[in-house]
Write an enzyme that holds these catalytic residues in place. Structure first.
Site, PDB file in Angstrom:
ATOM      1  N   GLY A  11       0.775  -1.232   0.000  1.00 32.65           N
ATOM      2  CA  GLY A  11       0.000   0.000   0.000  1.00 32.65           C
ATOM      3  C   GLY A  11       0.810   1.287   0.000  1.00 32.65           C
ATOM      4  O   GLY A  11       0.321   2.330   0.452  1.00 32.65           O
ATOM      5  N   MET A  85      -4.036  -6.725  -7.117  1.00 29.81           N
ATOM      6  CA  MET A  85      -3.498  -7.788  -7.969  1.00 29.81           C
ATOM      7  C   MET A  85      -4.559  -8.836  -8.332  1.00 29.81           C
ATOM      8  O   MET A  85      -4.319 -10.037  -8.228  1.00 29.81           O
ATOM      9  CB  MET A  85      -2.299  -8.440  -7.263  1.00 29.81           C
ATOM     10  N   ARG A  86      -5.714  -8.384  -8.756  1.00 26.75           N
ATOM     11  CA  ARG A  86      -6.756  -9.302  -9.235  1.00 26.75           C
ATOM     12  C   ARG A  86      -7.134  -8.924 -10.653  1.00 26.75           C
ATOM     13  O   ARG A  86      -7.258  -7.722 -10.963  1.00 26.75           O
ATOM     14  CB  ARG A  86      -8.025  -9.212  -8.375  1.00 26.75           C
ATOM     15  N   ILE A  87      -7.338  -9.922 -11.486  1.00 26.71           N
ATOM     16  CA  ILE A  87      -7.878  -9.667 -12.820  1.00 26.71           C
ATOM     17  C   ILE A  87      -9.378  -9.474 -12.662  1.00 26.71           C
ATOM     18  O   ILE A  87     -10.051 -10.268 -11.994  1.00 26.71           O
ATOM     19  CB  ILE A  87      -7.539 -10.838 -13.764  1.00 26.71           C
ATOM     20  N   LEU A  88      -9.892  -8.394 -13.251  1.00 24.79           N
ATOM     21  CA  LEU A  88     -11.303  -8.032 -13.060  1.00 24.79           C
ATOM     22  C   LEU A  88     -12.128  -8.467 -14.267  1.00 24.79           C
ATOM     23  O   LEU A  88     -11.650  -8.435 -15.407  1.00 24.79           O
ATOM     24  CB  LEU A  88     -11.406  -6.519 -12.848  1.00 24.79           C
ATOM     25  N   ASN A 102      -5.534   2.861 -12.936  1.00 23.91           N
ATOM     26  CA  ASN A 102      -4.580   1.870 -12.421  1.00 23.91           C
ATOM     27  C   ASN A 102      -3.174   2.405 -12.593  1.00 23.91           C
ATOM     28  O   ASN A 102      -2.903   3.147 -13.538  1.00 23.91           O
ATOM     29  CB  ASN A 102      -4.716   0.555 -13.205  1.00 23.91           C
ATOM     30  N   HIS A 104       0.639   0.962 -13.192  1.00 25.70           N
ATOM     31  CA  HIS A 104       1.318  -0.272 -13.605  1.00 25.70           C
ATOM     32  C   HIS A 104       2.822  -0.002 -13.671  1.00 25.70           C
ATOM     33  O   HIS A 104       3.247   1.018 -14.236  1.00 25.70           O
ATOM     34  CB  HIS A 104       0.798  -0.724 -14.982  1.00 25.70           C
TER      35      HIS A 104
HETATM   36  C1  GAR Z   1       3.365  -1.090  -7.366  1.00 21.84           C
HETATM   37  O1  GAR Z   1       4.657  -1.139  -7.924  1.00 21.84           O
HETATM   38  C2  GAR Z   1       2.305  -1.078  -8.444  1.00 21.84           C
HETATM   39  O2  GAR Z   1       2.679  -0.343  -9.573  1.00 21.84           O
HETATM   40  C3  GAR Z   1       2.196  -2.549  -8.752  1.00 21.84           C
HETATM   41  O3  GAR Z   1       2.285  -3.198  -7.521  1.00 21.84           O
HETATM   42  C4  GAR Z   1       3.063  -2.416  -6.628  1.00 21.84           C
HETATM   43  C5  GAR Z   1       2.247  -2.179  -5.392  1.00 21.84           C
HETATM   44  O4  GAR Z   1       3.005  -1.532  -4.409  1.00 21.84           O
HETATM   45  N1  GAR Z   1       0.975  -2.843  -9.428  1.00 21.84           N
HETATM   46  C6  GAR Z   1       0.828  -3.839 -10.289  1.00 21.84           C
HETATM   47  O5  GAR Z   1       1.725  -4.606 -10.578  1.00 21.84           O
HETATM   48  C7  GAR Z   1      -0.552  -3.944 -10.891  1.00 21.84           C
HETATM   49  N2  GAR Z   1      -0.596  -4.960 -11.872  1.00 21.84           N
HETATM   50  P1  GAR Z   1       2.279  -0.739  -3.246  1.00 21.84           P
HETATM   51  O6  GAR Z   1       1.290  -1.732  -2.618  1.00 21.84           O
HETATM   52  O7  GAR Z   1       3.368  -0.401  -2.300  1.00 21.84           O
HETATM   53  O8  GAR Z   1       1.596   0.442  -3.835  1.00 21.84           O
END
Ligand code: GAR
Length: 210
Positions: A11, A85-88, A102, A104
């Site tokens: 988070g 991290m879920r596919i919607l 989102n 990425h």
């Molecule tokens: C972040 O790097 C975000 O960009 C990535 O997960 C991490 C979450 O970190 N998101 C994905 O890979 C989405 N497919 P955080 O919980 O510290 O924000």
């Protein structure tokens, strides 16, 4: 405007969004994992939290229906996926079309999916980064709002590269969320519209040859 943040883990993007004092109210932080570290951080900041544990649902459709009910209960105008991290399902995505963003960790359309930093290292790219996009049914394929690039350095591993990208994720996501909440950013017929964009000149070179 009300916004909700969806997380699955640490988070840190959620935390930076909460700290950005966005022009709206964070109505809830929702996680699909009860053990997500970000839940405690949100609670410490006085933000309501909810857990919709995907393991309690027999299908993606049932999970997404419960998630949508929770989001709608908070009257969300904007849904921010922050390490969710879920596919919607397509139905869920369409319900929030034009009001779900989102972040990425790659320069899309390069390296969709997971393990983006390992993908970048394997491909040998010299520039890597992060992307904020509107969410559409195509996985990590929605209209791009903004990107930030970082160099890939000799000797980088997944962890060092992820850390360099994460530093850029935080301000990038907060900036885009602010544009939306200020009413400057919208999706019109599948294209991104941003009022009053400030032009930035100059290029990032990697390796730096200047
Ligand atoms: C972040 O790097 C975000 O960009 C990535 O997960 C991490 C979450 O970190 N998101 C994905 O890979 C989405 N497919 P955080 O919980 O510290 O924000």
């Amino acid at each position: 405007m009300n916004y909700v943040i969806l997380i699955s883990g640490r988070g840190s993007n959620m935390e930076s969004l909460l700290d950005a004092q966005l022009p709206g109210r964070c109505a809830a932080v929702i996680s699909n994992r009860p053990e997500a570290g970000g839940l405690a951080t949100a609670q410490q900041r006085g933000v309501p939290t909810a857990v919709i544990d995907h393991r309690n649902f027999a299908s993606r459709e049932e999970f997404d229906a419960a998630l949508a009910a929770e989001i709608d209960r908070h009257g969300a105008d904007l849904v921010l996926l922050a390490g969710f991290m879920r596919i919607l399902t397509d139905g869920f995505v369409r319900r929030y079309e034009g009001r779900m963003l989102n972040i990425h960790p790659s320069l899309l359309p390069l390296f969709p999916g997971i393990k983006t930093h390992a993908q970048a290292l394997a491909a040998g790219v010299r520039l890597h980064g992060c992307t904020v996009h509107f969410v559409t049914p195509a996985l990590d394929g929605g209209p791009i709002v903004a990107q930030a690039a970082v160099p890939v350095m000799a000797g980088d591993d997944e962890a060092s590269l992820a850390a360099r990208v994460l530093v850029e994720e935080h301000p990038l996501y907060a900036r885009v969320a602010r544009w939306f909440l200020d009413g400057r950013l919208r999706l019109v017929e599948g294209r991104v519209q941003l009022d009053g964009e400030t032009p930035i000149t100059g290029a990032l070179h990697a390796p730096d040859v200047r």
